[in-house]
Design a protein around this motif. Structure first.
Motif, PDB file in Angstrom:
ATOM      1  N   ARG A 128       0.842  -1.188   0.000  1.00 24.67           N
ATOM      2  CA  ARG A 128       0.000   0.000   0.000  1.00 24.67           C
ATOM      3  C   ARG A 128       0.878   1.240   0.000  1.00 24.67           C
ATOM      4  NH1 ARG A 128      -5.331  -0.286   1.735  1.00 24.67           N
ATOM      5  NH2 ARG A 128      -5.159   1.367   3.295  1.00 24.67           N
ATOM      6  N   VAL A 129       0.584   2.154  -0.913  1.00 25.30           N
ATOM      7  CA  VAL A 129       1.354   3.386  -1.069  1.00 25.30           C
ATOM      8  C   VAL A 129       0.461   4.569  -0.741  1.00 25.30           C
ATOM      9  CG1 VAL A 129       2.509   4.886  -2.747  1.00 25.30           C
ATOM     10  CG2 VAL A 129       2.936   2.418  -2.766  1.00 25.30           C
ATOM     11  N   GLY A 130       0.985   5.520   0.039  1.00 28.95           N
ATOM     12  CA  GLY A 130       0.257   6.728   0.376  1.00 28.95           C
ATOM     13  C   GLY A 130       0.917   7.952  -0.231  1.00 28.95           C
ATOM     14  N   ALA A 217       1.101   7.124   7.013  1.00 32.53           N
ATOM     15  CA  ALA A 217       2.192   6.163   7.188  1.00 32.53           C
ATOM     16  C   ALA A 217       1.735   4.933   7.970  1.00 32.53           C
ATOM     17  CB  ALA A 217       3.371   6.833   7.887  1.00 32.53           C
ATOM     18  N   TRP A 218       0.808   5.124   8.906  1.00 41.10           N
ATOM     19  CA  TRP A 218       0.326   4.009   9.713  1.00 41.10           C
ATOM     20  C   TRP A 218      -0.366   2.951   8.858  1.00 41.10           C
ATOM     21  CZ3 TRP A 218       0.995   2.416  14.616  1.00 41.10           C
ATOM     22  CH2 TRP A 218       0.119   1.459  15.125  1.00 41.10           C
ATOM     23  N   ASP A 221       2.782   1.165   3.380  1.00 44.97           N
ATOM     24  CA  ASP A 221       4.159   0.684   3.451  1.00 44.97           C
ATOM     25  C   ASP A 221       5.168   1.697   2.939  1.00 44.97           C
ATOM     26  OD1 ASP A 221       3.553  -2.301   4.110  1.00 44.97           O
ATOM     27  OD2 ASP A 221       2.250  -1.824   2.427  1.00 44.97           O
ATOM     28  N   ALA A 222       4.722   2.619   2.092  1.00 41.96           N
ATOM     29  CA  ALA A 222       5.613   3.632   1.524  1.00 41.96           C
ATOM     30  C   ALA A 222       4.809   4.892   1.271  1.00 41.96           C
ATOM     31  CB  ALA A 222       6.242   3.134   0.218  1.00 41.96           C
ATOM     32  N   VAL A 223       5.436   6.055   1.489  1.00 49.69           N
ATOM     33  CA  VAL A 223       4.753   7.339   1.345  1.00 49.69           C
ATOM     34  C   VAL A 223       5.526   8.242   0.397  1.00 49.69           C
ATOM     35  CG1 VAL A 223       3.879   9.383   2.543  1.00 49.69           C
ATOM     36  CG2 VAL A 223       3.848   7.172   3.700  1.00 49.69           C
ATOM     37  N   GLU A 303      14.123   3.449  13.161  1.00 49.53           N
ATOM     38  CA  GLU A 303      13.425   2.358  12.502  1.00 49.53           C
ATOM     39  C   GLU A 303      11.918   2.509  12.656  1.00 49.53           C
ATOM     40  OE1 GLU A 303      14.697  -0.048  10.583  1.00 49.53           O
ATOM     41  OE2 GLU A 303      16.601   1.011  10.824  1.00 49.53           O
ATOM     42  N   ALA A 304      11.203   2.143  11.609  1.00 49.27           N
ATOM     43  CA  ALA A 304       9.737   2.234  11.649  1.00 49.27           C
ATOM     44  C   ALA A 304       9.176   1.309  12.727  1.00 49.27           C
ATOM     45  CB  ALA A 304       9.160   1.878  10.287  1.00 49.27           C
TER      46      ALA A 304
END
Length: 304
Positions: A128-130, A217-218, A221-223, A303-304
């Motif tokens: 999932r990309v934001g 971001a929550w 997986d990538a923004v 780190e995330a």
């Protein structure tokens, strides 16, 4: 000076950096949208303002850039037709992402945001990309004679089957710059709009941006963070195609860049619409400073 190294002293040619600067020297998309041209010179002039700017160790923030590898991948060939340039940009950004780098793409017109987003979607096909668009405008206009332009990048993103509109945020949008039809389009696609007026009603632009980024971001997986310099008031950024007396403050733009860089899920940042033909120094210094602050953010990532 050896006792006072600056950001430009630690930028090396190549695509293998932790942060990779890439230029997109095109403004044909701006012309197609009826805007003032000149942003094609943005990457060149931004690099000029980077020279001797930004201490490698920032004592105010306690951040050291020296462990960070920062590289400059040059520009997309400025002689290509725009559609070929978009394809070349997607390929270049995708290569940087796949190598583990974080691209910072300096335009050029805001039409660059669609090929940049494509690269991130291509790299994360099963994720999932934001996206957050910091902009006075919504940039969801229809294509013109089937062609992309500076007003269409986020319509193209929202219509991509790989992208979910609920992970899209329009930030610092100005009601005087957003057509009712375009507002309805974003909402129909489940996107979120944070108006400049409501941000300033609470006098907390950075808190609003941090919250918006955190929510996106929550859930992904990538923004991708896209920043159009016309979101900044013309007192701080007069060198854009469509300056406005209202907007974010220059200091807020810098902190937004740092907040974005600090978040490990932000894997792509682009900066659009710096137009040196309208005004070079004030806006150029801001653009260069945003790259510096983005690098400060990346250097302080956890780190995330």
């Amino acid at each position: 000076m050896k006792d006072d190294p600056r950001l430009a002293d630690i930028i090396y040619p190549g695509t293998d950096g932790n942060v990779v600067l890439l230029g997109f020297p095109y403004d044909e998309g701006v012309a197609r949208n009826g805007g003032r041209t000149g942003a094609r010179s943005g990457p060149e002039k931004m690099r000029a303002w980077l020279r001797r700017f930004g201490t490698v160790f920032n004592p105010e923030l306690g951040i050291d850039l020296s462990p960070l590898r920062i590289t400059d991948a040059g520009d997309i060939d400025p002689g290509l037709p725009l559609e070929q340039a978009h394809a070349a940009l997607t390929a270049k950004v995708k290569g940087i992402l796949q190598a583990g780098g974080t691209p910072f793409v300096a335009g050029g017109g805001n039409d660059q945001s669609w090929p940049n987003a494509q690269a991130l979607l291509d790299t994360h096909e099963s994720c999932r990309v934001g996206a957050i668009n910091v902009d006075a405008h919504l940039d969801v206009r229809p294509l013109i004679e089937g062609k992309a332009h500076s007003g269409s990048p986020f319509r193209l993103l929202l219509e991509d089957a790989r992208f979910s509109g609920e992970l899209f945020v329009e930030f610092a949008t100005q009601g005087s710059q957003a057509a009712k039809e375009h507002v309805e389009y974003v909402r129909h696609r489940d996107g979120h709009i944070h108006w400049l007026s409501e941000i300033y009603m609470n006098e907390d632009a950075l808190g609003w941006f941090s919250s918006a980024l955190g929510r996106v971001a929550w859930d992904c997986d990538a923004v991708f963070v896209s920043f159009d310099l016309d979101s900044v008031r013309m007192a701080d950024a007069p060198g854009v195609s469509a300056p406005s007396v209202m907007g974010l403050r220059g200091s807020e733009a810098l902190e937004i860049a740092r907040i974005a860089g600090q978040n490990p899920k932000v894997q792509l940042f682009d900066l659009s619409e710096y137009n040196p033909e309208i005004e070079e120094e004030r806006t150029g210094r801001l653009a260069a400073s945003m790259f510096y602050y983005f690098c400060l953010g990346v250097a302080s990532r956890k780190e995330a």
